[in-house]
Design an enzyme around this catalytic site. Structure first.
Site, short mmCIF file in Angstrom:
data_model
loop_
_atom_site.label_atom_id
_atom_site.label_comp_id
_atom_site.label_asym_id
_atom_site.label_seq_id
_atom_site.Cartn_x
_atom_site.Cartn_y
_atom_site.Cartn_z
N ARG A 2 0.83 -1.21 0.00
CA ARG A 2 0.00 0.00 0.00
C ARG A 2 0.87 1.27 0.00
NH1 ARG A 2 -5.06 -1.35 4.04
NH2 ARG A 2 -6.09 -2.79 2.66
N ASP B 63 -15.72 9.39 8.36
CA ASP B 63 -14.63 8.42 8.27
C ASP B 63 -13.33 9.17 8.53
OD1 ASP B 63 -14.53 5.41 6.89
OD2 ASP B 63 -12.60 6.46 6.87
C1 LIG Z 1 -14.31 -1.81 6.08
S1 LIG Z 1 -14.81 -0.14 6.15
C2 LIG Z 1 -16.47 -0.30 6.75
C3 LIG Z 1 -17.45 0.49 5.92
C4 LIG Z 1 -18.92 0.32 6.32
N1 LIG Z 1 -19.17 0.72 7.68
C5 LIG Z 1 -19.38 -1.09 6.10
O1 LIG Z 1 -19.65 -1.80 7.08
O2 LIG Z 1 -19.48 -1.53 4.94
C6 LIG Z 1 -13.92 0.43 7.60
C7 LIG Z 1 -13.77 1.95 7.64
O3 LIG Z 1 -13.34 2.35 8.94
C8 LIG Z 1 -12.52 3.49 8.79
N2 LIG Z 1 -11.71 3.70 10.00
C9 LIG Z 1 -10.67 2.97 10.46
N3 LIG Z 1 -10.17 3.51 11.58
C10 LIG Z 1 -10.92 4.61 11.85
C11 LIG Z 1 -10.89 5.60 12.87
N4 LIG Z 1 -9.98 5.57 13.86
N5 LIG Z 1 -11.81 6.59 12.82
C12 LIG Z 1 -12.73 6.65 11.83
N6 LIG Z 1 -12.80 5.75 10.82
C13 LIG Z 1 -11.91 4.73 10.84
C14 LIG Z 1 -11.70 3.16 7.55
O4 LIG Z 1 -11.14 4.32 6.96
C15 LIG Z 1 -12.73 2.46 6.66
O5 LIG Z 1 -13.30 3.34 5.73
#
Ligand SMILES: C[S@@+](CC[C@H](N)C(=O)[O-])C[C@H]1O[C@@H](n2cnc3c(N)ncnc32)[C@H](O)[C@@H]1O
Length: 270
Positions: free
Chosen positions: A29, A133
């Site tokens: 990445r 996010d």
């Molecule tokens: C796999 S996606 C989930 C998307 C959606 N909620 C779903 O269930 O399909 C996980 C998301 O969590 C976000 N994320 C990870 N750590 C985070 C943090 N500390 N604060 C806010 N968002 C975070 C990532 O950027 C990513 O977009």
């Protein structure tokens, strides 16, 4: 490669706990960014990240290291429940309903919630939807509301005509959400580790799906401890079917699969 340093970086910035087995993933990445910057070593990139003027680069690294997989109507049971639940809530004097998708990635979860709310309460109904996010790239993408057809394929067919516009010519193979729906969602950036500073509260429902899975128990407790007071008493927290909340001190009671009800005031200093 300074694997441990990058691992520590994403953990301290975002709470994302990448096990040693993810070394190749981190490497591939970040390699994208090294090429863009024409840097020939990970240690040169590390120096750049550490520099006091490196805030924008640190955000880019967070964007690259977070996992953003998502799609419309993911884990559909939650949306069947949502529809019934908001109809019930709205029977009590058409009251205002407030929902937050707290790790919204590219926005498919938030648009799915918006479609369900529009179906249940009307597209201009008495509801408010927030979506956030940590990743600035995904929220910018979400605000456009344009998606590859592929990501929408779990959407029930009768909703397509109402909420998606099919792209033509250079947009063929893509769909755009109808503008009336786009403008109902407030997308913004927020790090869940710092969500105690977020001013909004009084949520009926927070969607926190497929993000706890990246956190260790301590981080989960911190994040949930920040979010619970933002949910009204009797309100709900939804997590993914793949996730668990083990902590017993939180005011969360399971009332359905991966669905929790908040039913006591939470004092984080207790
Ligand atoms: C796999 S996606 C989930 C998307 C959606 N909620 C779903 O269930 O399909 C996980 C998301 O969590 C976000 N994320 C990870 N750590 C985070 C943090 N500390 N604060 C806010 N968002 C975070 C990532 O950027 C990513 O977009």
């Amino acid at each position: 490669m300074e694997f441990e340093q990058f691992r520590h970086f994403i953990f301290s910035e975002a709470g994302i706990d990448m096990p040693p087995s993810k070394r190749a993933l981190i490497q591939s990445r970040l390699a994208v960014r090294l090429r863009e910057l024409e840097l020939n070593s990970f240690s040169a990139y590390w120096q750049k990240l550490q520099h006091p003027s490196g805030a924008a680069e640190r955000q880019k690294a967070i964007n690259l290291l977070s996992t953003n997989e998502t799609y419309f109507f993911r884990e559909p049971d939650h949306f069947t429940w949502l529809q019934q639940h908001v109809i019930e809530l709205s029977k009590h004097g058409n009251r205002h309903i407030k929902i937050w998708s707290a790790a919204c990635s590219t926005g498919e979860e938030a648009y799915t919630i918006a479609i369900v709310l529009a179906e249940a309460l009307g597209i201009n109904g008495n509801w408010q939807l927030f979506a956030s996010d940590i990743n600035t790239r995904v929220t910018a993408f979400a605000k456009r509301g344009v998606y590859p057809l592929e990501r929408a394929k779990k959407t029930p067919p009768h909703l397509w005509q109402k909420y998606f516009l099919r792209g033509r010519d250079e947009y063929s193979g893509q769909v755009r959400m109808v503008p009336q729906l786009i403008k109902r969602i407030n997308f913004f950036n927020l790090n869940l580790l710092q969500s105690d500073a977020y001013q909004q509260s009084g949520f009926d429902i927070i969607f926190l799906r497929n993000v706890l899975i990246y956190f260790n128990e301590e981080t989960k407790l911190k994040v949930l401890g920040n979010l619970c007071p933002k949910i009204i008493n009797g309100g709900h927290l939804l997590i993914s079917h793949a996730e668990t909340i083990r902590n017993k001190e939180l005011p969360l009671f399971m009332d359905g699969p991966s669905r929790y009800c908040v039913n006591q005031p939470f004092n984080p200093h207790r």
